[in-house]
Motif scaffolding. Sequence first.
Motif, PDB file in Angstrom:
ATOM      1  N   VAL A  70       0.959  -1.460  -0.515  1.00  0.00           N
ATOM      2  CA  VAL A  70       0.029   0.176   0.268  1.00  0.00           C
ATOM      3  C   VAL A  70       0.803   1.306   0.455  1.00  0.00           C
ATOM      4  O   VAL A  70       2.048   1.516   0.890  1.00  0.00           O
ATOM      5  CB  VAL A  70      -0.734   0.077   1.248  1.00  0.00           C
ATOM      6  CG1 VAL A  70      -1.939   1.007   1.326  1.00  0.00           C
ATOM      7  CG2 VAL A  70      -1.692  -1.034   1.102  1.00  0.00           C
ATOM      8  N   ILE A  71       0.900   2.081  -1.185  1.00  0.00           N
ATOM      9  CA  ILE A  71       1.950   2.986  -1.353  1.00  0.00           C
ATOM     10  C   ILE A  71       0.824   4.188  -0.766  1.00  0.00           C
ATOM     11  O   ILE A  71       2.118   5.509  -0.533  1.00  0.00           O
ATOM     12  CB  ILE A  71       2.291   2.941  -2.356  1.00  0.00           C
ATOM     13  CG1 ILE A  71       1.204   3.488  -3.885  1.00  0.00           C
ATOM     14  CG2 ILE A  71       2.812   1.944  -3.169  1.00  0.00           C
ATOM     15  CD1 ILE A  71       1.565   3.403  -4.855  1.00  0.00           C
ATOM     16  N   ASP A  72       0.130   4.561  -0.160  1.00  0.00           N
ATOM     17  CA  ASP A  72      -0.896   6.073  -0.429  1.00  0.00           C
ATOM     18  C   ASP A  72      -1.842   5.319  -0.120  1.00  0.00           C
ATOM     19  O   ASP A  72      -2.763   4.621   0.034  1.00  0.00           O
ATOM     20  CB  ASP A  72      -0.929   6.693  -1.513  1.00  0.00           C
ATOM     21  CG  ASP A  72      -0.170   7.799  -1.123  1.00  0.00           C
ATOM     22  OD1 ASP A  72      -0.411   8.452   0.013  1.00  0.00           O
ATOM     23  OD2 ASP A  72       0.233   9.251  -2.435  1.00  0.00           O
ATOM     24  N   ASP A  73      -2.548   6.576   0.494  1.00  0.00           N
ATOM     25  CA  ASP A  73      -4.049   6.867   1.108  1.00  0.00           C
ATOM     26  C   ASP A  73      -4.801   7.727   0.555  1.00  0.00           C
ATOM     27  O   ASP A  73      -4.149   8.959   0.018  1.00  0.00           O
ATOM     28  CB  ASP A  73      -4.212   7.219   2.889  1.00  0.00           C
ATOM     29  CG  ASP A  73      -3.715   6.194   3.200  1.00  0.00           C
ATOM     30  OD1 ASP A  73      -3.589   4.895   2.974  1.00  0.00           O
ATOM     31  OD2 ASP A  73      -4.197   6.465   4.916  1.00  0.00           O
ATOM     32  N   VAL A  74      -5.923   7.990   0.017  1.00  0.00           N
ATOM     33  CA  VAL A  74      -6.828   9.351  -0.610  1.00  0.00           C
ATOM     34  C   VAL A  74      -7.647   8.902  -0.135  1.00  0.00           C
ATOM     35  O   VAL A  74      -8.673   7.815   0.248  1.00  0.00           O
ATOM     36  CB  VAL A  74      -6.693   9.270  -1.712  1.00  0.00           C
ATOM     37  CG1 VAL A  74      -7.088   7.322  -2.399  1.00  0.00           C
ATOM     38  CG2 VAL A  74      -7.464   9.884  -2.656  1.00  0.00           C
ATOM     39  N   ALA A  75      -8.292  10.276   0.528  1.00  0.00           N
ATOM     40  CA  ALA A  75      -9.306  10.590   1.350  1.00  0.00           C
ATOM     41  C   ALA A  75     -10.560  11.429   0.160  1.00  0.00           C
ATOM     42  O   ALA A  75     -10.038  12.093  -0.099  1.00  0.00           O
ATOM     43  CB  ALA A  75      -9.638  11.706   2.834  1.00  0.00           C
ATOM     44  N   HIS A  88       1.074  -2.393  -7.483  1.00  0.00           N
ATOM     45  CA  HIS A  88       0.724  -1.476  -5.573  1.00  0.00           C
ATOM     46  C   HIS A  88      -1.313  -1.464  -5.823  1.00  0.00           C
ATOM     47  O   HIS A  88      -1.748  -1.884  -6.590  1.00  0.00           O
ATOM     48  CB  HIS A  88       1.722  -0.413  -5.805  1.00  0.00           C
ATOM     49  CG  HIS A  88       2.832  -0.672  -6.045  1.00  0.00           C
ATOM     50  ND1 HIS A  88       3.573  -0.362  -7.108  1.00  0.00           N
ATOM     51  CD2 HIS A  88       3.821  -0.733  -5.789  1.00  0.00           C
ATOM     52  CE1 HIS A  88       5.068  -0.632  -7.494  1.00  0.00           C
ATOM     53  NE2 HIS A  88       5.811  -0.525  -6.397  1.00  0.00           N
ATOM     54  N   ALA A  89      -1.030  -0.796  -4.211  1.00  0.00           N
ATOM     55  CA  ALA A  89      -2.110  -0.564  -4.402  1.00  0.00           C
ATOM     56  C   ALA A  89      -2.409   0.752  -3.136  1.00  0.00           C
ATOM     57  O   ALA A  89      -1.184   1.290  -2.999  1.00  0.00           O
ATOM     58  CB  ALA A  89      -3.203  -1.848  -3.633  1.00  0.00           C
ATOM     59  N   VAL A  90      -3.491   1.612  -3.128  1.00  0.00           N
ATOM     60  CA  VAL A  90      -4.143   2.690  -2.622  1.00  0.00           C
ATOM     61  C   VAL A  90      -4.628   2.363  -1.571  1.00  0.00           C
ATOM     62  O   VAL A  90      -5.970   2.268  -2.611  1.00  0.00           O
ATOM     63  CB  VAL A  90      -4.006   4.173  -3.931  1.00  0.00           C
ATOM     64  CG1 VAL A  90      -4.680   5.253  -2.826  1.00  0.00           C
ATOM     65  CG2 VAL A  90      -2.386   4.677  -4.222  1.00  0.00           C
ATOM     66  N   ARG A  91      -4.607   2.763  -0.496  1.00  0.00           N
ATOM     67  CA  ARG A  91      -5.782   2.901   0.562  1.00  0.00           C
ATOM     68  C   ARG A  91      -7.031   3.830   0.016  1.00  0.00           C
ATOM     69  O   ARG A  91      -6.800   5.100  -0.082  1.00  0.00           O
ATOM     70  CB  ARG A  91      -5.492   3.011   1.488  1.00  0.00           C
ATOM     71  CG  ARG A  91      -6.354   2.499   3.055  1.00  0.00           C
ATOM     72  CD  ARG A  91      -6.153   1.669   4.179  1.00  0.00           C
ATOM     73  NE  ARG A  91      -6.005   2.614   4.786  1.00  0.00           N
ATOM     74  CZ  ARG A  91      -5.985   3.504   5.956  1.00  0.00           C
ATOM     75  NH1 ARG A  91      -6.409   2.327   6.532  1.00  0.00           N
ATOM     76  NH2 ARG A  91      -5.117   4.497   6.650  1.00  0.00           N
ATOM     77  N   ILE A  92      -7.941   3.548  -0.836  1.00  0.00           N
ATOM     78  CA  ILE A  92      -9.501   4.895  -0.965  1.00  0.00           C
ATOM     79  C   ILE A  92     -10.104   5.080   0.370  1.00  0.00           C
ATOM     80  O   ILE A  92     -11.219   4.432  -0.244  1.00  0.00           O
ATOM     81  CB  ILE A  92      -9.386   4.807  -2.431  1.00  0.00           C
ATOM     82  CG1 ILE A  92      -9.583   5.879  -2.960  1.00  0.00           C
ATOM     83  CG2 ILE A  92      -9.979   3.553  -3.003  1.00  0.00           C
ATOM     84  CD1 ILE A  92     -10.236   6.096  -4.713  1.00  0.00           C
ATOM     85  N   MET A  93     -10.627   5.919   0.765  1.00  0.00           N
ATOM     86  CA  MET A  93     -12.072   6.336   0.956  1.00  0.00           C
ATOM     87  C   MET A  93     -13.245   6.652   0.097  1.00  0.00           C
ATOM     88  O   MET A  93     -13.006   7.028  -1.267  1.00  0.00           O
ATOM     89  CB  MET A  93     -12.222   7.400   1.654  1.00  0.00           C
ATOM     90  CG  MET A  93     -11.056   7.001   2.857  1.00  0.00           C
ATOM     91  SD  MET A  93     -11.066   5.606   3.407  1.00  0.00           S
ATOM     92  CE  MET A  93      -8.992   5.036   4.063  1.00  0.00           C
TER      93      MET A  93
END
Length: 395
Positions: A70-75, A88-93
């Motif tokens: 998990v390379i990043d978060d995006v809210a 890769h994956a990005v955690r997303i809301m």
Amino acid sequence: MKSVDAHLAEILATVRPLAPLELELEQALGTTLAEEVSSPVPLPPFDNSAMDGYAVRAADISDVPVTLPVIDDVAAGSDELRAVGPGHAVRIMTGAPLPAGADTVVPVEWTDGGTVSVTINRSAGEGNAIRRAGEDVKLGQTVLEPGTVIRPAQLGIIAGVGRRRVWVRPRPRILVLSTGAELVEPGLPLGPGQIWDSNSFTLTAAVREAGGEGFRAGTVGDDPAVFLEQLDSHLVRADAIITSGGVSMGAYEPVKEALTPLGTVRFDKVAMQPGMPQGFGVVGEDQVPIFALPGNPVSSFVSFMLFVRPALDKMRGLPAGPPATETAHVTTPVRSPAGRRSYLRGMLAADGTVAPVRGQGSHQLAALASANALVTVPEDVTELPAGSAVEVIRL
């Protein structure tokens, strides 16, 4: 006697739609849209996630389970540009912009919920849980047409396309005034020969239910001069006026005595039961419509449904005409006086039958309160056997 249809036609020929005005959205609920509303942007304005989860490339999760860093978060509301590379994956809301390179969103429920790395246990095809830009509304698309009643959902889309104010036809302001020396305000003790006023409460509520703003002015006795004084004091804030009582043929009829000399209000016998005595016309410099309804509680309510409610529709800028009817079958025999259209109170059932309620007198408000429909019996019909087809008006 004048027919029901002729009386309604005269009313609808007299009343006019209210002039449009521009209102803040908080004031627009229940009004009628007077302009076309379109969207200056696509909705959604950008590709975004429909769920909390992980933005990935579908090709990277074709074989599961699989673990990705998990390379990043995006809210939601993020304005930073983000991208997802292969593997890769990005955690997303929910509602957050979709990172460049991602073509699917894996719901968090399909994973172990990791924040440094995530194990994905179920694959997802391209486009999963993604809201595409413009999939709800295209750029420049009309979202609401003139003549639309603004209810909560309509108010929401007006706000959703960025509008703070909107042109509408307002809810008509209707003054309700009961007459009769025998009337007492509910909550006060009754004296000899007195009754509690119910008409003004019933009619004010009916106005509000029909999309107007009802203002209850209380009661007036049997003095025509006092009635006129009360009327004049309220004209400035009324788009229309409803009175009840004082329109029959006997003595002490203050509404009829006060308004007849004006020459702008006509009193008729309408071929209906209940509600035969009716008055209608205009008063004041602004030609404010006035509905002079009979005083018996059932008569005034039935008159409202037949004559006032269609007039309110027209004032609101909506299609106006006789109340909608549907066909049902009476469960018991019914009688009706010759030459008058009867509106019997009844209970309409889901199986298409309607049972007249016990107590059809024009004073029997409790019987009206137990009904959910009016059963129409035409002027040329005096008897109908059980099982006969009739037209009913839902209340």
